[in-house]
Write a protein that holds these residues in place. Sequence first.
Motif, mmCIF file in Angstrom:
data_model
loop_
_atom_site.group_PDB
_atom_site.id
_atom_site.type_symbol
_atom_site.label_atom_id
_atom_site.label_comp_id
_atom_site.label_asym_id
_atom_site.label_seq_id
_atom_site.Cartn_x
_atom_site.Cartn_y
_atom_site.Cartn_z
ATOM 1 N N VAL A 36 0.835 -1.203 0.000
ATOM 2 C CA VAL A 36 0.000 0.000 0.000
ATOM 3 C C VAL A 36 0.873 1.258 0.000
ATOM 4 C CG1 VAL A 36 -1.600 1.365 1.409
ATOM 5 C CG2 VAL A 36 -2.035 -1.074 1.041
ATOM 6 N N VAL A 37 1.917 1.265 0.831
ATOM 7 C CA VAL A 37 2.822 2.419 0.868
ATOM 8 C C VAL A 37 3.560 2.546 -0.463
ATOM 9 C CG1 VAL A 37 4.797 3.465 2.028
ATOM 10 C CG2 VAL A 37 3.091 2.236 3.362
ATOM 11 N N LEU A 41 3.639 5.650 -3.285
ATOM 12 C CA LEU A 41 4.878 6.371 -3.601
ATOM 13 C C LEU A 41 5.363 6.168 -5.034
ATOM 14 C CD1 LEU A 41 6.998 5.578 -0.396
ATOM 15 C CD2 LEU A 41 5.820 7.711 -0.908
ATOM 16 N N VAL A 42 4.814 5.172 -5.741
ATOM 17 C CA VAL A 42 5.393 4.766 -7.024
ATOM 18 C C VAL A 42 5.391 5.898 -8.051
ATOM 19 C CG1 VAL A 42 3.234 3.858 -8.022
ATOM 20 C CG2 VAL A 42 5.450 2.875 -8.690
ATOM 21 N N VAL A 81 14.339 1.259 -5.267
ATOM 22 C CA VAL A 81 14.526 2.285 -4.241
ATOM 23 C C VAL A 81 13.197 2.624 -3.581
ATOM 24 C CG1 VAL A 81 15.231 4.664 -3.816
ATOM 25 C CG2 VAL A 81 16.568 3.235 -5.373
ATOM 26 N N THR A 82 12.160 2.774 -4.379
ATOM 27 C CA THR A 82 10.837 3.107 -3.842
ATOM 28 C C THR A 82 10.307 1.984 -2.967
ATOM 29 O OG1 THR A 82 10.403 4.391 -5.847
ATOM 30 C CG2 THR A 82 8.516 3.867 -4.469
ATOM 31 N N MET A 83 10.519 0.744 -3.371
ATOM 32 C CA MET A 83 10.082 -0.388 -2.554
ATOM 33 C C MET A 83 10.806 -0.406 -1.213
ATOM 34 S SD MET A 83 8.213 -2.996 -2.018
ATOM 35 C CE MET A 83 7.457 -3.467 -3.578
ATOM 36 N N LEU A 84 12.096 -0.107 -1.215
ATOM 37 C CA LEU A 84 12.854 -0.072 0.035
ATOM 38 C C LEU A 84 12.388 1.062 0.939
ATOM 39 C CD1 LEU A 84 16.388 -0.830 -1.423
ATOM 40 C CD2 LEU A 84 15.043 -2.322 0.051
ATOM 41 N N VAL A 85 12.086 2.214 0.351
ATOM 42 C CA VAL A 85 11.544 3.329 1.129
ATOM 43 C C VAL A 85 10.191 2.948 1.716
ATOM 44 C CG1 VAL A 85 10.672 5.694 0.996
ATOM 45 C CG2 VAL A 85 12.805 5.089 -0.159
ATOM 46 N N ALA A 86 9.370 2.273 0.917
ATOM 47 C CA ALA A 86 8.060 1.829 1.399
ATOM 48 C C ALA A 86 8.217 0.853 2.560
ATOM 49 C CB ALA A 86 7.273 1.181 0.258
ATOM 50 N N LEU A 91 7.703 -0.265 8.191
ATOM 51 C CA LEU A 91 8.362 -1.154 9.148
ATOM 52 C C LEU A 91 7.689 -1.197 10.516
ATOM 53 C CD1 LEU A 91 10.664 -3.136 9.445
ATOM 54 C CD2 LEU A 91 12.166 -1.244 10.080
ATOM 55 N N PRO A 92 7.176 -0.079 11.060
ATOM 56 C CA PRO A 92 6.454 -0.195 12.339
ATOM 57 C C PRO A 92 5.280 -1.170 12.280
ATOM 58 C CG PRO A 92 6.964 2.095 11.884
ATOM 59 C CD PRO A 92 7.333 1.330 10.653
ATOM 60 N N ILE A 93 4.555 -1.197 11.169
ATOM 61 C CA ILE A 93 3.441 -2.143 11.025
ATOM 62 C C ILE A 93 3.972 -3.566 10.928
ATOM 63 C CG2 ILE A 93 1.485 -2.813 9.567
ATOM 64 C CD1 ILE A 93 1.232 0.093 8.726
#
Length: 262
Positions: A36-37, A41-42, A81-86, A91-93
């Motif tokens: 979802v994130v 961002l994509v 890069v976008t997937m890693l940022v997402a 990460l808290p979830i």
Amino acid sequence: MSDPQHNQNEVPEETFISHLVELRNRIIRAGIAVIVVFVGLVYWAPDIFRLLARPLMMNLPKDGKMIVTDVTGSFFVPMKVTMLVAFVIALPIVLYQIWAFVAPGLYQHEKKLVMPLVSSSYLLFLCGMAFAYFVVFPTIFRVMAHYNAPLGAEMTTDIDNYLSFVLTMFLAFGVTFEVPIVVVLLVRMNVLTVQKLKQIRPYVVVGAFIVSAVVTPPDVFSQLILAVPLVVLYEAGIIAARLFVSKPAVEAEKESEGNAAQ
């Protein structure tokens, strides 16, 4: 009549299957959160990559550019890069799903410890990444550009190689900033004492320089950028262990566990 032995064999099997089902559900929820994130961002993937590449671009010669040696690199590298940022944002979830899965098997005092531990670990990892981005990258690229100038070599790099480099640095400094957490855990679990941590300080300093020599580019200044924070964070861990892990608290925890066992 039902066979009691048969029923006893079924109970552990049903419990194991139910745990597997719950684990699958937790993994699916964590994956959905990341996706979802990522979808949100994509659209800005090229901008996110340009932001990541900014420390290098600012230290390239005038009109310097990054290159693409793979036909699909210009598409897939920004997506990675976008997937890693997402993943970092979600990460808290992800950590909450892990926590929700393991929490039923923890003691009450362990539950109280896990949440502050996870929160502080996440924040320290982000601090390590920020330190790499704002301090380490500009310094390393400036030094590398200085080395290239006398050679007359043009400083360019492939975007995929650049991504691999920055991910290695993010991981190295993110893990480095976890050192205080590791030190506090070792003391709390009675694996080491504060006094023992002080005694092995010279070995830690040597180890810090060995690790930095392996991870960072082969120049002294870049190695110092990783080794010095590693040593400082180790000292911070010793101070935190002395403040937050007192001997009476550990003894009281052991006593409560002994009473519960009886």
